[in-house]
Scaffold this motif. Sequence first.
Motif, PDB file in Angstrom:
ATOM      1  N   ALA A  74      12.547 -23.476   7.997  1.00 20.53           N
ATOM      2  CA  ALA A  74      13.923 -23.023   8.207  1.00 20.53           C
ATOM      3  C   ALA A  74      13.974 -21.500   8.082  1.00 20.53           C
ATOM      4  N   THR A  75      14.978 -20.902   8.739  1.00 18.08           N
ATOM      5  CA  THR A  75      15.147 -19.448   8.716  1.00 18.08           C
ATOM      6  C   THR A  75      16.585 -19.115   8.334  1.00 18.08           C
ATOM      7  N   LEU A  76      16.732 -18.290   7.310  1.00 13.05           N
ATOM      8  CA  LEU A  76      18.044 -17.824   6.877  1.00 13.05           C
ATOM      9  C   LEU A  76      18.137 -16.326   7.106  1.00 13.05           C
ATOM     10  N   GLY A  77      19.272 -15.867   7.642  1.00 17.01           N
ATOM     11  CA  GLY A  77      19.486 -14.447   7.846  1.00 17.01           C
ATOM     12  C   GLY A  77      19.830 -13.728   6.550  1.00 17.01           C
ATOM     13  N   ASP A  78      20.433 -12.556   6.672  1.00 18.91           N
ATOM     14  CA  ASP A  78      20.820 -11.751   5.515  1.00 18.91           C
ATOM     15  C   ASP A  78      22.211 -12.150   5.028  1.00 18.91           C
ATOM     16  N   TYR A  79      22.442 -11.962   3.743  1.00 18.21           N
ATOM     17  CA  TYR A  79      23.760 -12.191   3.135  1.00 18.21           C
ATOM     18  C   TYR A  79      24.251 -13.623   3.328  1.00 18.21           C
ATOM     19  N   VAL A  80      23.342 -14.561   3.304  1.00 18.12           N
ATOM     20  CA  VAL A  80      23.705 -15.979   3.386  1.00 18.12           C
ATOM     21  C   VAL A  80      23.996 -16.498   1.978  1.00 18.12           C
ATOM     22  N   THR A  81      25.050 -17.291   1.824  1.00 18.94           N
ATOM     23  CA  THR A  81      25.395 -17.901   0.546  1.00 18.94           C
ATOM     24  C   THR A  81      25.370 -19.418   0.691  1.00 18.94           C
ATOM     25  N   SER A  90      23.035 -14.582   9.856  1.00 18.58           N
ATOM     26  CA  SER A  90      23.436 -13.740   8.733  1.00 18.58           C
ATOM     27  C   SER A  90      24.928 -13.919   8.438  1.00 18.58           C
ATOM     28  N   LYS A  91      25.272 -13.693   7.166  1.00 17.48           N
ATOM     29  CA  LYS A  91      26.670 -13.727   6.698  1.00 17.48           C
ATOM     30  C   LYS A  91      27.329 -15.081   6.911  1.00 17.48           C
ATOM     31  N   VAL A  92      26.538 -16.128   6.717  1.00 20.27           N
ATOM     32  CA  VAL A  92      27.067 -17.487   6.713  1.00 20.27           C
ATOM     33  C   VAL A  92      27.234 -17.940   5.271  1.00 20.27           C
ATOM     34  N   ARG A  93      28.347 -18.628   4.989  1.00 21.84           N
ATOM     35  CA  ARG A  93      28.574 -19.219   3.679  1.00 21.84           C
ATOM     36  C   ARG A  93      28.763 -20.721   3.839  1.00 21.84           C
ATOM     37  N   LEU A  94      28.020 -21.478   3.033  1.00 25.04           N
ATOM     38  CA  LEU A  94      28.062 -22.932   3.125  1.00 25.04           C
ATOM     39  C   LEU A  94      28.642 -23.516   1.844  1.00 25.04           C
ATOM     40  N   ALA A  95      29.619 -24.395   1.992  1.00 25.22           N
ATOM     41  CA  ALA A  95      30.236 -25.037   0.837  1.00 25.22           C
ATOM     42  C   ALA A  95      29.253 -25.992   0.166  1.00 25.22           C
ATOM     43  N   ALA A  96      29.515 -26.268  -1.113  1.00 23.71           N
ATOM     44  CA  ALA A  96      28.644 -27.153  -1.884  1.00 23.71           C
ATOM     45  C   ALA A  96      28.525 -28.523  -1.220  1.00 23.71           C
ATOM     46  N   ASN A  97      27.351 -29.122  -1.334  1.00 20.00           N
ATOM     47  CA  ASN A  97      27.043 -30.458  -0.811  1.00 20.00           C
ATOM     48  C   ASN A  97      27.025 -30.536   0.712  1.00 20.00           C
ATOM     49  N   SER A  98      26.954 -29.411   1.380  1.00 18.48           N
ATOM     50  CA  SER A  98      26.887 -29.424   2.843  1.00 18.48           C
ATOM     51  C   SER A  98      25.470 -29.730   3.313  1.00 18.48           C
ATOM     52  N   LEU A  99      25.376 -30.208   4.546  1.00 18.99           N
ATOM     53  CA  LEU A  99      24.081 -30.478   5.167  1.00 18.99           C
ATOM     54  C   LEU A  99      24.030 -29.776   6.519  1.00 18.99           C
ATOM     55  N   VAL A 100      23.037 -28.925   6.694  1.00 21.56           N
ATOM     56  CA  VAL A 100      22.854 -28.218   7.957  1.00 21.56           C
ATOM     57  C   VAL A 100      21.814 -28.984   8.775  1.00 21.56           C
ATOM     58  N   THR A 101      22.251 -29.518   9.926  1.00 16.97           N
ATOM     59  CA  THR A 101      21.359 -30.320  10.760  1.00 16.97           C
ATOM     60  C   THR A 101      20.966 -29.618  12.051  1.00 16.97           C
ATOM     61  N   LYS A 102      21.667 -28.542  12.399  1.00 16.04           N
ATOM     62  CA  LYS A 102      21.347 -27.798  13.623  1.00 16.04           C
ATOM     63  C   LYS A 102      21.636 -26.318  13.389  1.00 16.04           C
ATOM     64  N   ASP A 103      21.184 -25.478  14.299  1.00 16.25           N
ATOM     65  CA  ASP A 103      21.330 -24.030  14.130  1.00 16.25           C
ATOM     66  C   ASP A 103      22.789 -23.620  13.957  1.00 16.25           C
ATOM     67  N   TYR A 113      31.225 -22.494   6.459  1.00 19.73           N
ATOM     68  CA  TYR A 113      30.931 -23.830   6.990  1.00 19.73           C
ATOM     69  C   TYR A 113      30.895 -24.822   5.829  1.00 19.73           C
ATOM     70  N   GLY A 114      31.093 -26.097   6.171  1.00 17.82           N
ATOM     71  CA  GLY A 114      31.014 -27.139   5.157  1.00 17.82           C
ATOM     72  C   GLY A 114      30.931 -28.501   5.804  1.00 17.82           C
ATOM     73  N   GLY A 115      30.589 -29.500   5.008  1.00 18.19           N
ATOM     74  CA  GLY A 115      30.587 -30.869   5.496  1.00 18.19           C
ATOM     75  C   GLY A 115      29.209 -31.442   5.699  1.00 18.19           C
ATOM     76  N   PHE A 116      29.207 -32.701   6.154  1.00 19.06           N
ATOM     77  CA  PHE A 116      27.977 -33.479   6.322  1.00 19.06           C
ATOM     78  C   PHE A 116      28.067 -34.237   7.652  1.00 19.06           C
ATOM     79  N   PRO A 117      27.561 -33.645   8.743  1.00 16.85           N
ATOM     80  CA  PRO A 117      26.856 -32.354   8.860  1.00 16.85           C
ATOM     81  C   PRO A 117      27.818 -31.175   8.820  1.00 16.85           C
ATOM     82  N   ALA A 118      27.260 -29.988   8.601  1.00 10.33           N
ATOM     83  CA  ALA A 118      28.081 -28.798   8.426  1.00 10.33           C
ATOM     84  C   ALA A 118      28.750 -28.384   9.731  1.00 10.33           C
ATOM     85  N   VAL A 119      30.032 -28.076   9.627  1.00 14.77           N
ATOM     86  CA  VAL A 119      30.837 -27.576  10.748  1.00 14.77           C
ATOM     87  C   VAL A 119      31.664 -26.412  10.220  1.00 14.77           C
TER      88      VAL A 119
END
Length: 280
Positions: free
Chosen positions: A209-216, A231-244, A251-257
């Motif tokens: 996996a690849t994460l940009g800068d300033y990702v939370t 870069s500069k993406v923030r993901l809420a707790a318990n989220s799942l990233v299944t695609k780019d 973003y948040g959710g399962f899968p993340a939107v």
Amino acid sequence: MMAVILPRTVRRAAEAALSLHSVPPRAACHFARSLGGVSSACSMEFVSWQNGGGILHRAASVDPTAVVEAGAVVHSGAVLGKEVVVGSGAVVGPSVSIGQSTRVGYNVVLSNCSVGEFCIIHNGSSIGQDGFGFFVDEAGQVKKKPQMLCARIGDHVEIGANTCIDRGSWRETTVGNHTKIDNLVQIGHNVVIGKCCMICGQVGIAGSATLGDYVTLGGRVAIRDHVSVASKVRLAANSLVTKDIQEPGDYGGFPAVPINEWRRQIANLRLFSKKASVKR
């Protein structure tokens, strides 16, 4: 007190290293060999470090200001910079490099990696071990994929307790400058993390996996293998990233939107649940 804290083999190694300074070389080798737990002490030439009492290989390069505490072991070819502190029970493997003023906590294991300057690695972390790479051959047997590359940790990085960062297989695992990682995080092989990222506890990042800068990443976020996060993406707790994720934002959710879409999903789900309960 030392006998209570240190495992028997480490204690024997420490005693052997201290004894090597006070007896002739041949006698020291014979004495070390007789301990059993340090049978290779003669060939590897471990000695006690005057600044802290830890054990160093003679082929290690250690700055005089570095502290290697009792029970810590530094192996051949390792490089410790100015004012580095290695805590008791830590192991710095062969050819590992640690930059200036980095602090390595108790029982940390470093292998196949380099660590930058002014980093903090908390107790029990492990960096540079093999990644989880396997395949099934024609005979149906599970075979291990080669894990031959390293992990590179930038400057001013903080890594929480019991976090694991795997070494690379087809590219080096990388953590950018000023990134902060919480406790109990798993970072798989070939993962690239940019600068100034914030990764909360129990996050799992699968291989490549690849994460940009300033990702939370909030707590318990999961990122599948071979996914890229801008870069500069923030993901809420318990989220799942299944695609780019190609655009910055929340973003948040399962899968993340996108976060607003996820909130609408939750609101609709609650409304549907209430209607269903009324019909019953």
